[in-house]
Design a protein around this motif. Structure first.
Motif, mmCIF file in Angstrom:
data_model
loop_
_atom_site.group_PDB
_atom_site.id
_atom_site.type_symbol
_atom_site.label_atom_id
_atom_site.label_comp_id
_atom_site.label_asym_id
_atom_site.label_seq_id
_atom_site.Cartn_x
_atom_site.Cartn_y
_atom_site.Cartn_z
ATOM 1 N N CYS A 9 0.857 -1.185 0.000
ATOM 2 C CA CYS A 9 0.000 0.000 0.000
ATOM 3 C C CYS A 9 0.896 1.240 0.000
ATOM 4 O O CYS A 9 1.807 1.349 0.818
ATOM 5 C CB CYS A 9 -0.915 -0.003 1.227
ATOM 6 N N CYS A 12 0.399 3.186 3.651
ATOM 7 C CA CYS A 12 0.761 2.647 4.964
ATOM 8 C C CYS A 12 1.769 1.510 4.880
ATOM 9 O O CYS A 12 2.291 1.074 5.906
ATOM 10 C CB CYS A 12 -0.490 2.197 5.721
ATOM 11 N N THR A 14 1.242 -1.605 4.035
ATOM 12 C CA THR A 14 0.669 -2.942 4.224
ATOM 13 C C THR A 14 0.907 -3.797 2.983
ATOM 14 O O THR A 14 0.827 -3.306 1.859
ATOM 15 C CB THR A 14 -0.863 -2.833 4.451
ATOM 16 N N CYS A 43 -4.375 -0.230 0.262
ATOM 17 C CA CYS A 43 -5.181 -1.200 0.991
ATOM 18 C C CYS A 43 -6.599 -0.634 1.094
ATOM 19 O O CYS A 43 -6.817 0.566 0.920
ATOM 20 C CB CYS A 43 -4.591 -1.488 2.377
ATOM 21 N N CYS A 46 -7.059 2.346 3.694
ATOM 22 C CA CYS A 46 -6.527 3.651 3.267
ATOM 23 C C CYS A 46 -7.383 4.240 2.141
ATOM 24 O O CYS A 46 -7.621 5.443 2.096
ATOM 25 C CB CYS A 46 -5.084 3.522 2.807
#
Ligand SMILES: [Zn+2]
Length: 224
Positions: A9, A12, A14, A43, A46
């Motif tokens: 992502c 963030c 991820t 993701c 987000c």
């Protein structure tokens, strides 16, 4: 050109993001939408967190942009032709604004628009997200919690600002509907500078700096 790593992502970090997020939000482009829109892997969490501020940002942009260019006039018409929800939002915002003449910095009237305060939280949230997303898009690095982003409101595109960003890279999306400049310090990669132009009618800018970095030491980016 972006390498566009797709396995994390962009906001963030991820692993295995399931969606792609448009930058700027695709709603700010009237349809038919350009085919060169920028997306970053995101993701679900987000991606969803942005929808409300993006919607407000689009509504304000359509009002403040006026109707004197092909793209702003289409944006305006489509806001009024939108879903009942969008029409209500447009009407509610319009009630808080005053009709004004839009002028160039030298005072030449170029059209009509609406003046009045933006929802600054929505504005800044959308601009900060764009900076984070574009940083990832161009540099393949997630800023995440490592930096603070400072967003600037720009009432006009001042010559000093153009000079300050003259050495920056410049990109254009949708035949000039969205133009941006950016750069980062070669020896301090987390220090970056961004200048956005929407429909040649709204400008915003911002900077990133490591969280431990003090405000005073930021590179000046016009008056915000
Ligand atoms: Zn995420």
């Amino acid at each position: 050109m972006s390498r566009g790593r797709a396995d994390i992502c962009g906001y963030c970090g991820t692993l295995s993001p399931t969606t792609r997020d448009h930058i700027p939000p695709k709603g700010i482009f009237p349809s038919p939408r350009p085919d060169d829109l920028i997306t970053v892997p995101s993701c679900a969490s987000c991606n969803q967190s942005a929808s409300r501020s993006d919607e407000l940002f689009r509504a304000y942009l359509s009002l403040h942009g006026g109707v004197d260019t092909a793209s702003t006039s289409r944006l305006w018409d489509q806001a009024l032709d939108g879903t009942p929800h969008n029409r209500r939002l447009h009407r509610r915002l319009l009630e808080g604004l005053e009709p004004v003449w839009l002028t160039t910095p030298s005072g030449v009237i170029h059209g009509r628009g609406y003046g009045g305060p933006w929802d600054s939280d929505a504005h800044d949230t959308t601009i900060e997200r764009m900076i984070r997303g574009l940083y990832f898009h161009h540099y393949d690095e997630v800023l995440g919690t490592r930096v603070r982003v400072k967003v600037h409101w720009l009432r006009s595109l001042e010559p000093t600002l153009l000079e300050a960003t003259a050495e920056c890279d410049q990109r254009s999306v949708g035949g000039g509907q969205f133009v941006y400049r950016f750069g980062r310090a070669s020896d301090h990669a987390l220090h970056s500078i961004w200048l956005f132009e929407f429909h040649k009618r709204h400008w915003a800018g911002g900077q990133t700096a490591p969280v431990e970095f003090s405000d005073e030491a930021h590179v000046q980016l016009g008056s915000g």
